[in-house]
Design a protein around this motif. Structure first.
Motif, PDB file in Angstrom:
ATOM      1  N   LYS A  64       0.845  -1.189   0.000  1.00 42.59           N
ATOM      2  CA  LYS A  64       0.000   0.000   0.000  1.00 42.59           C
ATOM      3  C   LYS A  64       0.881   1.241   0.000  1.00 42.59           C
ATOM      4  CE  LYS A  64      -3.899   2.181   2.354  1.00 42.59           C
ATOM      5  NZ  LYS A  64      -4.653   2.486   1.123  1.00 42.59           N
TER       6      LYS A  64
ATOM      7  N   LEU B 127       3.251   4.944   4.174  1.00 43.24           N
ATOM      8  CA  LEU B 127       2.855   4.211   5.374  1.00 43.24           C
ATOM      9  C   LEU B 127       3.888   3.168   5.762  1.00 43.24           C
ATOM     10  CD1 LEU B 127      -0.736   3.600   4.011  1.00 43.24           C
ATOM     11  CD2 LEU B 127      -0.196   5.122   5.912  1.00 43.24           C
TER      12      LEU B 127
ATOM     13  N   ASP C 158       7.884   3.219  -2.813  1.00 47.28           N
ATOM     14  CA  ASP C 158       6.588   3.157  -2.135  1.00 47.28           C
ATOM     15  C   ASP C 158       5.482   2.923  -3.152  1.00 47.28           C
ATOM     16  OD1 ASP C 158       4.830   3.359   0.066  1.00 47.28           O
ATOM     17  OD2 ASP C 158       4.493   5.484  -0.317  1.00 47.28           O
TER      18      ASP C 158
ATOM     19  N   THR D  37       5.089  12.709   6.874  1.00 46.50           N
ATOM     20  CA  THR D  37       5.636  11.591   7.625  1.00 46.50           C
ATOM     21  C   THR D  37       6.002  10.453   6.710  1.00 46.50           C
ATOM     22  OG1 THR D  37       3.413  10.791   7.984  1.00 46.50           O
ATOM     23  CG2 THR D  37       4.437  11.958   9.816  1.00 46.50           C
ATOM     24  N   ASP D  38       7.023   9.772   7.070  1.00 44.96           N
ATOM     25  CA  ASP D  38       7.373   8.509   6.457  1.00 44.96           C
ATOM     26  C   ASP D  38       7.442   7.570   7.658  1.00 44.96           C
ATOM     27  OD1 ASP D  38       8.668   6.286   5.653  1.00 44.96           O
ATOM     28  OD2 ASP D  38      10.335   7.312   4.673  1.00 44.96           O
ATOM     29  N   PRO D  39       6.436   6.694   7.826  1.00 41.75           N
ATOM     30  CA  PRO D  39       6.318   5.941   9.085  1.00 41.75           C
ATOM     31  C   PRO D  39       7.568   5.145   9.435  1.00 41.75           C
ATOM     32  CG  PRO D  39       4.505   5.446   7.613  1.00 41.75           C
ATOM     33  CD  PRO D  39       5.432   6.318   6.855  1.00 41.75           C
TER      34      PRO D  39
ATOM     35  N   ASN E  63       2.159  -3.193  10.482  1.00 41.61           N
ATOM     36  CA  ASN E  63       0.782  -3.083   9.995  1.00 41.61           C
ATOM     37  C   ASN E  63       0.605  -3.740   8.628  1.00 41.61           C
ATOM     38  OD1 ASN E  63       0.554  -1.559  12.298  1.00 41.61           O
ATOM     39  ND2 ASN E  63       0.917   0.373  11.221  1.00 41.61           N
TER      40      ASN E  63
ATOM     41  N   ALA F 285      -2.429  -3.840   5.093  1.00 41.08           N
ATOM     42  CA  ALA F 285      -3.687  -3.334   4.539  1.00 41.08           C
ATOM     43  C   ALA F 285      -4.613  -4.488   4.178  1.00 41.08           C
ATOM     44  CB  ALA F 285      -3.405  -2.492   3.302  1.00 41.08           C
TER      45      ALA F 285
ATOM     46  N   THR G 236      -7.422  -0.871   3.667  1.00 41.53           N
ATOM     47  CA  THR G 236      -7.341   0.006   4.828  1.00 41.53           C
ATOM     48  C   THR G 236      -6.306  -0.592   5.764  1.00 41.53           C
ATOM     49  OG1 THR G 236      -9.702   0.349   4.581  1.00 41.53           O
ATOM     50  CG2 THR G 236      -8.729   1.053   6.676  1.00 41.53           C
ATOM     51  N   VAL G 237      -5.504   0.242   6.345  1.00 40.67           N
ATOM     52  CA  VAL G 237      -4.419  -0.283   7.182  1.00 40.67           C
ATOM     53  C   VAL G 237      -4.955  -0.690   8.551  1.00 40.67           C
ATOM     54  CG1 VAL G 237      -2.214   0.248   8.254  1.00 40.67           C
ATOM     55  CG2 VAL G 237      -2.741   1.118   5.973  1.00 40.67           C
TER      56      VAL G 237
ATOM     57  N   SER H  95      -3.701  -2.258  12.392  1.00 32.69           N
ATOM     58  CA  SER H  95      -2.445  -2.290  13.137  1.00 32.69           C
ATOM     59  C   SER H  95      -2.059  -3.729  13.463  1.00 32.69           C
ATOM     60  CB  SER H  95      -2.552  -1.450  14.406  1.00 32.69           C
ATOM     61  OG  SER H  95      -3.378  -2.095  15.317  1.00 32.69           O
TER      62      SER H  95
END
Lengths: 515, 1063
Positions: free
Chosen positions: A288, A292, A367, B589-591, B692, B694, B701-702, B704
C-alpha cells in the motif's frame, strides 16, 4: 549543629522510596508477556503475520525468476555486492554464505515464528507422527468461529512459506512452535516427504477452519485475507508438485466450481492498482502506497538505469531485467506483452527492457501500490490442465487463457502430448511472467510432464542470451561453455545457508549435494 | 624490522642520568612554575656537616667533599627534594609545593587517596598543556598517554568519537567502553564534552579492586575526570588563543581514466606476446572506451582528482579564558571556551562553546559547600557524501559543466540537458547513452554506432550531494552539581551530592530536491533526543589515626535515574529548498522514519570501603558495592561487587635505609569483582513492534499489527556479567625520584557474559540474549618517568609507557564459536581459546599462474568453478581433499596489537621548551574493504601495480587480476598489517622572561607551535591510508566484529600556533 542533623535526616528520607527507581518496564512498546489476551489482540498479532509476507517477497524473485529464463541481472559486471550476488544466482554459482539466500531464509522463518506464536496462543498443535493438526483448550475469550478463522489464516501463511522453502532448499527444518533458541540447536532437517506431509496438514486444516464464503459473499473489509479457497488452490499446487495428480484435481476442481472466483475480463485488469483483490486473485501479498511504510519497492527495483523520472520517480536499479527470449516469446497480438515487458528508450538507438507489471507510479521513493499475486484463478485452470493431461477439457482451460490474451481460441485434444505440453507451458510462461512462478514450474515439469527438460531449457537460455548479455560482462567474460556447465541438477536446489550449518555444534547438518 | 629500528632509536633518547663526583656546586632553586626564585631554601650535603641557603634570586653555592653524593633541598611549604650530584657542577632544582598531606594525591572513586598508599592500579594523568596539543577532544588527547588505556582515533573527521578501551575487552555483547566520571557524576559520554583546558587531572581506575566501588559499571575500567578549582590566592586571569591548519597526510594513489586505459592497453600488448593466450579477451568494453574518450578527447586529457574535491586544508581555532582565585572562605574558577575545528572534508565542522563555574565555599568551620555548573554547546556539521564516494569516482567525470563541454552536453539526444549552464554540477547521465568514437591509446580508431554509457548511475556526483545536502547536529549539555560536606565530629564527615546531567540534542538532515539522485524529492529528517540523568549520592566518611594505625572508612547510598526521549520525524517534497520547516513539506511523515520512544533506567546502590594502614607501610583496602538495576527482570536486579587489595611500602623498612639510590619501593596486589550493565534496554522481556498491513477491497485500509523484534529474542533470566580481576604491581622510584616506574600485571575473567548468542536462523530470530560464556584478559603495563638532565638552563625528561593485552575466550556455553558476517561477506568468528575477534576465511598463496599451475595442484573441483582460473587468488586447500569449499576456511588474523606504546620527551632550554610525543601500535591486522569495489581496487595503484596479466606475464605472482576468481573479501588477501607509529605531538614553546612580561603588565606570556602527525609510519604491506581507521556503525557496532575499514579517511596533519596571556 541541629541544622546539620536535619540535613542528614532529609538526605536519608530521600533514599527510602527507592524500589521504583529500578522496577521499570518498557514504556513505548507492548510486550509478549501480556499481549494476545483477547480477540482484538490476537487479530493484531495475525496482522503482523500478513506484514511478514513482504520481506521474503522482496527476495523471492532473486531466487526464482532471476534464475529462470525470464530475467537476468541487468547490470553486467557491476561489482556492487548486491548486484554481484544477483549475478552469481543468475549464473548458478551461489556461495553457501550468500546474503540474498540467507535473508530470504531468515525472513521466511521469522514470519513462521510470528505464525507459530499466534498458533500457540490459539492452541493449534501439529502432530508430526500422524501429520495432523489439532486444537487444544485455551483461555482466551474468543468465539470458536473466529479462533478457527485466525488459526486457518496463520496455518495458510505458514504452509505458503514452507512450500517455498521445500521447493527452493529441499527438506526443511520443521518448526511448528515458537521454539527456544536452544531447542533450535538440536533440530535437524526433515525429509522431503515429512516436509510435504506437514504442508499438506497445514493446508488441509486451513481449508476446513476458514470460512468458505464465495468471492461475492466475502465482506469488503475482509478482502485480502486468506480463505478456504486460497488454501485449496495452494494445496492443489502442493499435490501437483508431488505429481499427486488426482488429489490436485479434486482440490482445484472444487475451487473452479464452488469458489465464485473467475478470470478478469482483461489481463491488464488483473494487475490494475484500481482493481486490487479482484475475483481472479485467490491470494496476494499486499502493498500500500502513501508513505505508510507498506509500499512496494519493486517498481523502483526493476526500472531501468537512467529512467528515473521517466519510468518511475526516484531510485532506479535495473535488477531483474527481462531476457530477450521472453520479449520475443510474445507474439504481437498477445495483450500480455505490453503489460509485462516495459520498453524504455534512453536514447533513440537504445531500448531497455524492464518488468512492468509491478510498476505503478510512486510519489515517494520505493513506495509502490502494486500487489504481488501468489495464486490466481488462471493458475488454477492451467494446473487443472497440467494435472489432467492432453484432454479436450484441458485444452478448453488453456483456451480460456488464450482468448483473454487476444490469441485465438483452440479446442480438442492435441495430436501429440508434446504439442499439448508445449502449448501448456508456453501459456504458463506468457501468463505468469515475472510472478515468480516460472522457476517452480520448470522444476515441476520435470515430474508432471514428459517432454520438457528443465535443465536443457536453462542451458538454452544461456545460449540464447549469450552474445547480447553474458558476453558483455567486464573481463573475464564467462564462456558459454562455462555458463552451461554451471547448470546441473544439483544446482536446481539452493544451498542451506552456511550459517545454519556452522552454528550447529551438536551434529553435522547435511548440505545439499553440489555445495 | 624497520619499525623495530625506529622504536629503538626513540627508546635510546630515553636513556640518561650520569654518576660521578666534584667539589663546588652552584645552581638556582625555583618554585613549581620554574620561574619564581625561592629565598632561604636549606641546602644540605648528605655526608658533611653544615649547609647553605639560597639567596634572593634563588641561587646558591656549596662546596662538598668527594664522599658527598647527594644534596638535600628543603623549604617550608614545599616538598623536600634530594638530588644526586653525580658529575654535575650546576644543579637547578624546582621544588614542588607541598599539598596538605605533603604528598601527591590521586582521585579514586568517592574520594581521594595519597598516592603512596594506593594499592590498586590507578594511573594519573595531570593536565600539562593538554590544551596546547592539536586535539579537538579530551579522549583523543589521551591517546598513548596512559599505559593500559587504548584510544583509537578511528576517524579523522572533525569531532569524531574515538574508541576507548581500558585493559582489553571484557564483554562481548555489552558495551566495552569504560565508565567516565566527571566531577563525581558517572556518565558514559563523559569524555565527549569536557573542555580540555578545564581539566585538572584524569585518573584511570584500571584494576577491578579500584573500580569495584563503581560496581556494575566498573568492568571496563573507570576514567575519572576532575576539573580545575580555584585556589586561595589573588585573582588570576588567563587568556589563551590558538589557531592552525590541518591537511591530509596522504591520499590514495589513484589512476586517472587515461592512466588506467593505458594500463589495460599495455597489458593487452603483453598478452599478445604470450603464445598461451589463444583468444584475446576484450581490452575494454564500449563503456570504458567511451569514458576514455571523454577524458582524453572531450576534456582535453585533463581528469578530475576527486579526492581533492572532498578534502581541503582546514582551519582550527581555539580561544580559552578563565578567571580563578579566592580566599580561605570562597574559591572560584570560571572559564569560557570556544573551539572551532573545520574537518578536512568540506562541510565538516565541529564547534564547541563551554562555560564552567565552580565555587567552593567554607560556610562555617564544619560545613563546606561546592557548586559546579558546566553548560556546553556543540554544533557539528557533517558532509552528505563520504570520502569513499569521492575517491572511488572515475576521473573522466568533471565536477561542473565548463565551457569546453557545455555544448557537448546540450546536444544530448534525449533533449533533457538543453538548458544546462556553465557551472552546473555534472551528472553522469549527461554522458550516457551517447554515441562516441575516437582514438584509443594504441592509436587505433574506435567507432561504434550504438549509444554507450560510460558510468551508469542515477546518483548525483558526491560533490553535488555534498553541496546540496546538509547534516547538522546540536548538543546542548549541562552538568550541574552541588554538594555539601559536614564535619559531624573530628574525622567524621557527611557528604551529600546532587547532580543533574541534561543533554538535549537535535539535528536536521536536509537534502534539497534532486540532491542525491535525479528526481530525489527534497527530504528532511528531524531528530531530537532529551536525556536527563539525575544522581543523588550520600556518603559518610570517617578518618582516624591511632598511633601506627590509620583508618579511612566510607559508606553511602546512591541513586541514579535516567530518562531518555527520542524523536524523529521525516518529511518530503518541500515547497522550496530554502525553507526547511516541517510545515512547508507536502508529505509530512514517512512511518518507517518517524517515531518517538521513551526509556527509563534506574540504578540503586549501596557502597562501603575501608582503607587501613599500619605504620603507613602495610596497607589494606577493602570495598563493597551492591547495585540494583532496571536492566534486569524481577529477582535478577541485584549484583554484589566486593574487592580487596594490599600494599607494602617496602622502602620504609629498616633494611632498605642504606640503599640511598632507592627512593621508594611499593609492592601491590589486588583482587576484585566488577560488573557491566551497558546492554540494551528491557532485554528481559520481548517487546512488540508495529507491523501493519492493509486489508479490504480496492487499495485497502491499514490495520495495526504487532510483532516481536527481528533482531534479538529476550531472556527473562538474564543478570549481571561479573568480572573478577587480579592485579599485581610494583612502584619504584630511584635516585631521589629522578627515575620512577611502575609495572603492573593482571588477569581478569568475566563470567556469565551477556551474550547476543547466535542461534539457528530457522528459530526465526538469529540472536538471543543470554548469560553465557567466559572471557579472559591478561596484560602487562609499564610506565616510566625519567628526569634525564636537570641543569640550570637545560632540562630533559622522558616519560614512556608500553602495554600489552591478551584476550582469550574461555567458553561460550559449550559452543565452539560464535560468528558474524560483515557488510561485504567477510566473516568474523569468536572462537573458544582464541582472542575474541578472529578473521575467518580462505588462506591464499599468491595467484594461479596458469592452467598448468591449477592442474599441477591436483585440485579437481571448487564450489564456485570461477575460483579456479589463472590470475585469480590461489586458495590453499586446507583440508587437502583437493576440493575447494567452505571447509577450507581458517583463521586469518585478528585486530589486536601485540603492544601499544607512547613516549614523550620534554626539553627546556632557558625560556624555550620542546616536547615531542611518539605513539604507536605494533601488530594487529585490519580488513581492507576497499578491495571489494571495482572502483576502489581497479584504479588504485596499490591494487593494480604489478598484477597478473597472463601466464607469461604473471606480475609479481602475488597480485591477482582484479576481476578474476574468488571475491577477495573471502580471503586473507584483504587482511593487512595495521602496525604504525607516529609523531603524534610536537610542541615548541617560548615563555617570555618575567621581567619583560611584567613590563607589559602580565604575569606571563607564552607563545608556542605545535604539530600533530608530522610523521606517520605504517606497515609497508598496508594498502590503505589510515591503519587506525575502523568502521563502527551498523553491523560494526557489535563487539563481535572489529578491524574492518573501507574508504578510510586520511590521517590528519595539523600545525598550530598559540599564545597565552596570564595576568
Amino acid at each position: 549543629m541541629k541544622k546539620i542533623q536535619y540535613i542528614i535526616i532529609l538526605a536519608f528520607i530521600g533514599l527510602t522510596s527507592c524500589n521504583k527507581v529500578i522496577d521499570l518496564y518498557p514504556e513505548s512498546n507492548l510486550n509478549t508477556g501480556t499481549f494476545y489476551s483477547n480477540d482484538a489482540e490476537v487479530k493484531t498479532g495475525l496482522t503482523a503475520c500478513y506484514n511478514g509476507l513482504q520481506l521474503p517477497m522482496f527476495r523471492e524473485w532473486q531466487l526464482t525468476e532471476l534464475r529462470s529464463d525470464n530475467t537476468y541481472m541487468g547490470v553486467p559486471g557491476s561489482t556492487n555486492s548486491f548486484n554481484r550476488e544477483l549475478s552469481d544466482l543468475d549464473w548458478f554459482v551461489p556461495a553457501t554464505s550468500m546474503d540474498a539466500i540467507y535473508q530470504f531464509w531468515l525472513n521466511t522463518y521469522f514470519n513462521i515464528r510470528n505464525c507459530n506464536i499466534l498458533l500457540q496462543k490459539l492452541g493449534v498443535n501439529y502432530d508430526p507422527a500422524s501429520g495432523s493438526i489439532s486444537l487444544s483448550n485455551i483461555d482466551i475469550p474468543i468465539t470458536d468461529v473466529n479462533r478457527k478463522q485466525y488459526a486457518g489464516e496463520a496455518l495458510f501463511i505458514r504452509a505458503y512459506h514452507y512450500f517455498n522453502l521445500v521447493r527452493l532448499f529441499g527438506g526443511a527444518f520443521l518448526v511448528y512452535t515458537p521454539i527456544s533458541p536452544l531447542d533450535a540447536k538440536t533440530t535437524n532437517r526433515s525429509s522431503l516427504a515429512d516436509t510435504y506431509k506437514f504442508i499438506e496438514a497445514d493446508l488441509t486444516a486451513a481449508s476446513t477452519y476458514m470460512s468458505n464464503k464465495t468471492f461475492s459473499q466475502i465482506v469488503p473489509a475482509d478482502k485480502g485475507r486468506a480463505t478456504s479457497w486460497a488454501a485449496k488452490a495452494l494445496l492443489g499446487k502442493v499435490y501437483l508438485t508431488q505429481n499427486k495428480k488426482a488429489s490436485a484435481i479434486s482440490q482445484l476442481d472444487d475451487v473452479r466450481l464452488n469458489s465464485g472466483y473467475g478470470l478478469q475480463s482483461t489481463y491488464a485488469n488483473v494487475f490494475s492498482t484500481g482493481n486490487e483483490v479482484n475475483n481472479e486473485v485467490l491470494f496476494t501479498v499486499r502493498y500500500k502506497a502513501g508513505g505508510l511504510g507498506l509500499g512496494s519497492s519493486f517498481g523502483n527495483d526493476f526500472a531501468p538505469l537512467a529512467s528515473s523520472g521517466i519510468v518511475i520517480t526516484g531510485t532506479v536499479r535495473n535488477w531483474n531485467t527481462p531476457t530477450s527470449s521472453i520479449d520475443s516469446f510474445y507474439t504481437a497480438a498477445d495483450a500480455r506483452k505490453a503489460v509485462n515487458v516495459g520498453r524504455f528508450l534512453p536514447s533513440p538507438t537504445v531500448t531497455s527492457l524492464y518488468v512492468k507489471k509491478f510498476t505503478s507510479p510512486v510519489t515517494i521513493d520505493l513506495d509502490g501500490e502494486s500487489d504481488w499475486p501468489v495464486i490466481r484463478y488462471a493458475d488454477v485452470l492451467l494446473m487443472l490442465a497440467e494435472a489432467q493431461g492432453n484432454t479436450g477439457t484441458s485444452v478448453g482451460y488453456i483456451s480460456q487463457i488464450r482468448t483473454r490474451a487476444g490469441l485465438g481460441s483452440i479446442s480438442g485434444a492435441f495430436a501429440t502430448v508434446a504439442e499439448f505440453e508445449k502449448e501448456l507451458t508456453d501459456q504458463r510462461r506468457a501468463e505468469f511472467a515475472f510472478e515468480n512462478l516460472r522457476w517452480f514450474d520448470l522444476l515441476r515439469y520435470g515430474t508432471t510432464l514428459t517432454t520438457i527438460n528443465p535443465v536443457q531449457i536453462l542451458k538454452d537460455h544461456f545460449e540464447y542470451e549469450y552474445v547480447a548479455h553474458y558476453a558483455t560482462y567486464v573481463a573475464p567474460v564467462p564462456t558459454l561453455l562455462q555458463l552451461k556447465g554451471y547448470v546441473t541438477t544439483d544446482k536446481l536446489l539452493l544451498p542451506i545457508p552456511q550459517r545454519e550449518i556452522d552454528l550447529n555444534t551438536q551434529f553435522v547438518i547435511a548440505q545439499n549435494p553440489g555445495y | 624490522m624497520k619499525k623495530l629500528q625506529g622504536l629503538l632509536v626513540i627508546l635510546l633518547f630515553a636513556s640518561g642520568t650520569l654518576l660521578a663526583q666534584k667539589k663546588t656546586i652552584s645552581g638556582k632553586v625555583t618554585g613549581q612554575a620554574g620561574n619564581d626564585p625561592l629565598l632561604g631554601v636549606n641546602i644540605l650535603a648528605n655526608n658533611q656537616k653544615g649547609g647553605t641557603a639560597s639567596k634572593q634570586d634563588g641561587t646558591y653555592s656549596i662546596t662538598v667533599d668527594s664522599k658527598t653524593t647527594t644534596l638535600i633541598f628543603s623549604f617550608v611549604g614545599y616538598t623536600t627534594q634530594t638530588v644526586v650530584i653525580g658529575e654535575k657542577n650546576i644543579i637547578d632544582v624546582i621544588l614542588a609545593p607541598a599539598i596538605a598531606t605533603g604528598e601527591e594525591v590521586v582521585v579514586i572513586g568517592y574520594g581521594t587517596q595519597k598516592k603512596s598508599s594506593v594499592t590498586g592500579a590507578v594511573a594519573k594523568y595531570t593536565n600539562d598543556r593538554l590544551e596546547e596539543t592539536p586535539n579537538s577532544r579530551l579522549d583523543q588527547a589521551l591517546q598513548g598517554k596512559i599505559a593500559g588505556v587504548r584510544v583509537q582515533n578511528i576517524s579523522s573527521e572533525a569531532g569524531a568519537d574515538p574508541k576507548v578501551q581500558v585493559r582489553g575487552i571484557s564483554s562481548v555483547s555489552a558495551g566495552a567502553e569504560p565508565l567516565v566520571v566527571v566531577d563525581g557524576h558517572p556518565l558514559y559520554e563523559g569524555l565527549s564534552f569536557v573542555n580540555m583546558a578545564d581539566v585538572a587531572s584524569v585518573e584511570v581506575l584500571k584494576d577491578a579492586a579500584s573500580a569495584a566501588i563503581y560496581g556494575s559499571r566498573g568492568a571496563n575500567g573507570v576514567i575519572i575526570v576532575t576539573t580545575k578549582s580555584g585556589k586561595a590566592n589573588k585573582t588570576k586571569y588567563s587568556v589563551k588563543f590558538s589557531t592552525g591548519v590541518k591537511e591530509a597526510y596522504e591520499l590514495y594513489p589513484m589512476m586517472t581514466t587515461t592512466e588506467y586505459t593505458n594500463l589495460l592497453f599495455y597489458e593487452a600488448s603483453l598478452r599478445l606476446k604470450d603464445p598461451s593466450i589463444t583468444t584475446q579477451p576484450a581490452i575494454l568494453n564500449s563503456n570504458e572506451r567511451a569514458a576514455y574518450i571523454v577524458e582524453s578527447q572531450i576534456r582535453g586529457g585533463v581528469g578530475t582528482d576527486w579526492q581533492r574535491e572532498a578534502i581541503r586544508n582546514a582551519n582550527v581555532k581555539n580561544i580559552q579564558m578563565n578567571v580563578s582565585g579566592g580566599n580561605s572562605g570562597v574559591k572560584y574558577y570560571i572559564s569560557g571556551g570556544y573551539q572551532n575545528d573545520q574537518g578536512m572534508m568540506y562541510h565538516s565542522e565541529y564547534e564547541r562553546f563551554t562555560v564552567k563555574a565552580k565555587v567552593d565555599a567554607q560556610l562555617s568551620k564544619k560545613v563546606k559547600l561546592s557548586f559546579n555548573f558546566n553548560p556546553s554547546y556543540i554544533k557539528k556539521e557533517s558532509p552528505g557524501a563520504t570520502f569513499t564516494d569521492f575517491y572511488r569516482l572515475q576521473s573522466f567525470l568533471p565536477v561542473t559543466v565548463d565551457a569546453s563541454i557545455v555544448d557537448f552536453i546540450r546536444q544530448h539526444p534525449n533533449g533533457q540537458y538543453t538548458n544546462i549552464q556553465v557551472g552546473d554540477f555534472v551528472h553522469a547521465n549527461m554522458f550516457n547513452n551517447r554515441v562516441y568514437s575516437g582514438l584509443m591509446p594504441d592509436g587505433s580508431l574506435w567507432t561504434t554506432t550504438s549509444a554507450t554509457s560510460p558510468f551508469a548511475t542515477a546518483n548525483q556526483s558526491p560533490k553535488a550531494i555534498m553541496e546540496n545536502v546538509s547534516i547538522t547536529n546540536n548538543d546542548y549539555r549541562a552538568l550541574t552539581s552541588g554538594d555539601i560536606s559536614i564535619e559531624i565530629l573530628p574525622g567524621l564527615n557527611f557528604k551529600s551530592l546532587a547532580s543533574a546531567f541534561v543533554r538535549y540534542s537535535n539535528g536536521l538532515d536536509f537534502g534539497k530536491t534532486n540532491s542525491r539522485s535525479v528526481t530525489y524529492p527534497s527530504t528532511g529528517v528531524y531528530r531530537s533526543q532529551f536525556f536527563v540523568d539525575l544522581l543523588s549520592e550520600n556518603t559518610i566518611s570517617y578518618n582516624k589515626r591511632i598511633k601506627d594505625h590509620s583508618f579511612d572508612f566510607l559508606t553511602g547510598f546512591t541513586a541514579q535515574k535516567t530518562k531518555i526521549r527520542t524523536e524523529q520525524t521525516t518529511a518530503t517534497n518541500y515547497a522550496s529548498d530554502n525553507i526547511t520547516t516541517l510545515n512547508t513539506a507536502t508529505v509530512q511523515t514517512d512511518p518507517t522514519q518517524t517515531f518517538n520512544e521513551t526509556l527509563s533506567r534506574g540504578l540503586l546502590s549501596g557502597l562501603a570501603r575501608m582503607i587501613y594502614g599500619y605504620k603507613d607501610k602495610y596497607l589494606l583496602n577493602v570495598s563493597f558495592r551492591a547495585d540494583g538495576s532496571s536492566y534486569f527482570g524481577t529477582g535478577n536486579k541485584w549484583g554484589y561487587f566486593p574487592s580487596a587489595s594490599i600494599g607494602w611500602l617496602a622502602s620504609k623498612e629498616k633494611f632498605f635505609d642504606n640503599l640511598s639510590w632507592l627512593s621508594s619501593l611499593k609492592l601491590r596486589a589486588s583482587y576484585g569483582a566488577t560488573g557491566n550493565n551497558n546492554i540494551g534496554d528491557y532485554l528481559f522481556v520481548d517487546r512488540l513492534f508495529s507491523t501493519n498491513y492493509a486489508f479490504g477491497a480496492s487499495t485497502g485500509t491499514v490495520l495495526s499489527g504487532q510483532s516481536i523484534s527481528r533482531l534479538i529474542l529476550s531472556n527473562p533470566d538474564i543478570t549481571w556479567e561479573l568480572t573478577n580481576q587480579f592485579n599485581a604491581g610494583i612502584d619504584v622510584a630511584l635516585f631521589k625520584n629522578a627515575i620512577s616506574f611502575s609495572l603492573d600485571v593482571y588477569r581478569s575473567k568475566t563470567d556469565q557474559l551477556l551474550l547476543d548468542q547466535s542461534t539457528q536462523a530457522f528459530a526465526g530470530v538469529p540472536n538471543f540474549i543470554n548469560n553465557i560464556g567466559k572471557i579472559q584478559n591478561d596484560g602487562i603495563e609499564f610506565e616510566i618517568t625519567s628526569n634525564n638532565i636537570r641543569k640550570k638552563d637545560f632540562r630533559w625528561s622522558t616519560t614512556a609507557n608500553i602495554s600489552r593485552t591478551r584476550n582469550k575466550v574461555l567458553e561460550f556455553g559449550g559452543e565452539p564459536f560464535l560468528f558474524k558476517n560483515g557488510e561485504r561477506s567477510e566473516v568474523y568468528r569468536n572462537i573458544v581459546g582464541q582472542p575474541l575477534v578472529q578473521y575467518y576465511g580462505f588462506k591464499t598463496d599468491g595467484v594461479w599462474l596458469s592452467q598448468a599451475d591449477i592442474t599441477a595442484s591436483g585440485i579437481s573441483n571448487s564450489v564456485n568453478p570461477a575460483w579456479l582460473v589463472p590470475g585469480a587468488l590461489k586458495i590453499v586447500d586446507i583440508d587437502g581433499n583437493k576440493i575447494l569449499n567452505d571447509n577450507d576456511r581458517t583463521i586469518l588474523g585478528n585486530p589486536y596489537p601485540d603492544f601499544i606504546w607512547g613516549i614523550t620527551n620534554n626539553f627546556t632550554y632557558k625560556d624555550f621548551d620542546l616536547s615531542f610525543f611518539f605513539q604507536g601500535s605494533q601488530g594487529g591486522k585490519v580488513i581492507g574493504g576497499d578491495a571489494n569495489y571495482n572502483e576502489t581496487k581497479r584504479y588504485n595503484k596499490n591494487y593494480n601495480s604489478d598484477r597478473w596479466v597472463s601466464p607469461a606475464f604473471p606480475g609479481d605472482g602475488k597480485t591477482p587480476y582484479s576481476t578474476l576468481g574468488i571475491n577477495w573479501m573471502l580471503t586473507d588477501y584483504v587482511v593487512e598489517d595495521a602496525s604504525f607509529y607516529a609523531l603524534r605531538e610536537l610542541l615548541v614553546g617560548y615563555t617570555l622572561p618575567e621581567k619583560f612580561a611584567k613590563k607589559a603588565g602580565l604575569s606571563s606570556l607564552r607563545v608556542y607551535f605545535s604539530g600533530q602527525n608530522l610523521f606517520y609510519h605504517k606497515a609497508a604491506s598496508f594498502r590503505g591510508l589510515n591503519p587506525e581507521a575502523r568502521n563502527t556503525g551498523g553491523l560494526y557496532a557489535s563487539t563481535q566484529i572489529d578491524g574492518y575499514q573501507r574508504g578510510a579517511f586520511p590521517v590528519q596533519k595539523t600545525l598550530l600556533f598559540g599564545i597565552d596571556f596570564n595576568f
